[in-house]
Design a protein around this motif. Structure first.
Motif: not given
Ligand code: FAD
Length: 294
Positions: A214-232
């Motif tokens: 997503s960094k390469r294609c400019g799509a923003t990942i919401p912070d809460y996605y990262a928090i939830h996925f990291a927790g799992m």
């Protein structure tokens, strides 16, 4: 009454695949196609040269899908690293095979300069497509602005030029928040764009890969996605359920906002897409029935 039924009695779908590179992937590919075809998609599309995949294989996949399914096939076509003669030849071949839909793209150059003698961008490609036959043409659109665009305005101007040149619709880069699409839709209206712009949906099979890409294609990942996925992390079943819940929520909100077609980046997997489409279809049917009873 819930919003799903107000806007859409029949939600339309399209599904994007990439060409398989290994023989052993073939069976899985056809299983995925078989799972998704009963939803009577508007079209299946096949990427071309994306992430270094073989262009020849892409054209073979287009042909095989055309022969073995009852769904219309949209061939993606990029112009970078191709001469005009190469591109014209592909267009002629597709037309002769009976393909009538193209997703016209500039593509990302691998550095080969031979494309200087080719069509320079998707806009020029549209001109070539128009000469080659009466194709239905889709183009790419970027709700969060293409990362290489000079400005949001120039990106919008580029999209408008492609649609004014005869493209029938645009399909968006994926995004994760409904407001991203709704803001973009307002900007499209302001720019006088009234052709369909179909939201592209990427169900998350592997969050950490998606974050990198997503960094390469400019799509923003919401912070809460990262928090939830990291927790799992390490819990595949929980991650799958989270990915399903998030994608379903996004799709439902889009439908409630009047969207009547969704384009899925399947990554040649049907597990999540199938669950999303099934659940959306059930909900819409259920609400239709409720409305009839009321
Ligand atoms: P254009 O419409 O020409 O440009 C879009 C915007 O990007 C404009 O604002 C333009 O100015 C800017 N831009 C693009 N390149 C440059 C540059 N080099 N310098 C400055 N500005 C630039 N890629 C593949 O390889 N194969 C595929 O099958 C494929 N399918 C796609 C399907 C969809 C629905 C989408 C959204 C993208 C797809 N892509 C694919 C990615 C696409 O090729 C890239 O995003 C590419 O960089 C731009 O192509 P385009 O057709 O959008 O370009």
């Amino acid at each position: 009454m819930s919003g799903l039924v107000q806007h859409s009695n029949r939600l339309k779908y399209s599904f994007e695949f990439f060409p398989t590179s290994q023989q052993e992937e073939e069976n899985e590919f056809w299983r995925v196609v078989g799972n998704l075809e009963p939803f009577e998609p508007e079209f299946f599309s096949v990427t071309y040269g994306a992430l270094g995949s073989a262009r020849k294989k892409s054209l073979e996949t287009v042909e095989q899908l055309h022969i073995h399914t009852n769904t219309q096939i949209a061939a993606h076509l990029t112009v970078v690293d191709s001469t005009k003669a190469d591109t014209d030849f592909v267009l002629e071949t597709l037309w002769n095979q009976g393909i009538r839909r193209i997703v016209a793209l500039t593509g990302d150059s691998r550095g080969d300069q031979s494309w200087n003698s080719g069509y320079h961008n998707a806009l020029e490609l549209i001109g070539a497509i128009k000469k080659a036959g009466d194709f239905d043409i889709s183009v790419a659109a970027y709700p969060e602005v293409h990362p290489k665009a000079e400005s949001a305005q120039s990106d919008m101007d580029c999209l408008k030029a492609k649609l004014d040149a005869g493209a029938n619709r645009a399909i968006t880069q994926y995004f994760f928040e409904v407001d991203t699409f709704l803001r973009y839709r307002d900007q499209l209206a302001k720019a006088g764009i009234d052709k369909p712009v179909i939201p592209g949906i990427l169900p998350i099979h592997d969050f950490f890969k998606v974050r990198k890409f997503s960094k390469r294609c400019g799509a923003t990942i919401p912070d809460y996605y990262a928090i939830h996925f990291a927790g799992m992390e390490g819990n595949a079943a929980a991650q799958h359920q989270l990915a399903l819940d998030l994608a379903l929520e996004l799709c439902e909100k889009l439908v409630q906002e009047g969207v009547d077609q969704l384009h899925f980046y399947t990554l040649n997997r049907s597990d999540l897409v199938l669950q999303i489409v099934k659940q959306l279809s059930y909900k819409i049917e259920f609400e239709n029935n409720l409305q009839q009873v009321a």
